[in-house]
Design an enzyme around this catalytic site. Sequence first.
Site, mmCIF file in Angstrom:
data_model
loop_
_atom_site.group_PDB
_atom_site.id
_atom_site.type_symbol
_atom_site.label_atom_id
_atom_site.label_comp_id
_atom_site.label_asym_id
_atom_site.label_seq_id
_atom_site.Cartn_x
_atom_site.Cartn_y
_atom_site.Cartn_z
ATOM 1 N N HIS A 1 89.475 98.831 15.581
ATOM 2 C CA HIS A 1 89.688 100.160 15.660
ATOM 3 C C HIS A 1 90.981 100.509 15.089
ATOM 4 O O HIS A 1 91.282 101.618 14.685
ATOM 5 C CB HIS A 1 89.313 100.549 16.898
ATOM 6 C CG HIS A 1 87.827 100.669 17.414
ATOM 7 N ND1 HIS A 1 87.105 99.787 17.454
ATOM 8 C CD2 HIS A 1 87.301 101.835 17.853
ATOM 9 C CE1 HIS A 1 85.818 100.332 17.567
ATOM 10 N NE2 HIS A 1 85.929 101.575 18.115
ATOM 11 N N HIS B 1 90.261 94.893 24.482
ATOM 12 C CA HIS B 1 91.460 94.386 23.715
ATOM 13 C C HIS B 1 92.438 93.955 24.347
ATOM 14 O O HIS B 1 92.868 94.857 25.528
ATOM 15 C CB HIS B 1 91.827 95.164 22.382
ATOM 16 C CG HIS B 1 90.951 95.183 21.087
ATOM 17 N ND1 HIS B 1 90.600 93.877 20.279
ATOM 18 C CD2 HIS B 1 89.981 96.031 20.743
ATOM 19 C CE1 HIS B 1 89.696 94.191 19.580
ATOM 20 N NE2 HIS B 1 89.253 95.378 19.607
#
Length: 327
Positions: free
Chosen positions: A167, A221
């Site tokens: 992303h 993450h």
Amino acid sequence: MPEIQLGCHTVRSHGVQVAKVHMHDWLILLVLAGIDLGLNLIEPFHRFVGEDMMTDLKYPLKVNTVPFWSVPIIAVLLPLAVILVYYFIRKDVYDLHQAILGLLFSVFITAILTDAIKDGVGRPRPDFFWRCFPDGKGVFDPTTKDVMCTGSKSVIKEGHKSFPSGHTSWSFAGLGFLAWYLSGKVRAFDRRGHVDKLCIVFLPLLIAALVGVSRVDDYWHHWQDVCAGSLIGITIASFCYLQFFPPPYDADGWGPHAYFQMLAESQNRDESSSNNANSLSVQPAELTSIYVQPHNGAELSRGNSGDTNSMLHGHENGRRHPSIGCL
């Protein structure tokens, strides 16, 4: 280069010509897209995850704040919309084509690097425990103490793709390219000290940074993944932009390299045509001067020859000046 020439080259007048010159670049983009698709289909490396390592991997499994389907919108369609708006204002197909090409190269190269590293590293996500054991009951190999996941294979596969953040890298690749693009168009580094121009340049980077922050907040993450993804994205975006455009602080930083190359070639052709026409026009005057010289009107014939050359030079200058307006 005089900026007044911008706006003479539209998609209708020069679109096919520009596309033909860069046909091989579009073919390379298709190859890159195929490579990235293949990287998403293969199984990532499953690194050893011991029972004692699960302490930092038990964050809750949450829904994405920024969904997967929205990443292409943020990284590609948003910059593309800005590029199209600029085209409708200035009507320059060279800028439109090079900007789109640079944007797509930036995103696809970043995607390949990100997915290749993801597959090679295989770092577990912070929520890996709940991906591996959706019922909350850990199962480990009695000998190696490695995890023996009981969850869905597709969810587990995605759980091994933490480093780096896709992303974030996509967002910084597309929006980072947009930041470079805007800095050239608004002349952010014209040494006049207008801070509002920097605000325009930093806005896309802020959006990309917020996307990266959301990945940590959603526990998809680690913070290192986001930092690495942002560095990959902004680095590739910088290389791709400078491949197609001069640096924003350059005097010609508002236009693509291809545009100025086209202008130089057009001017060379005009000068060559003018020189050829000038040489053909001068020769009769010289012959007349030589023919008249034996008579008493030698001084007069030389004067006429000089006047003819002056008129030709004046005509030549008059032809060059209007060509600056539109090629």
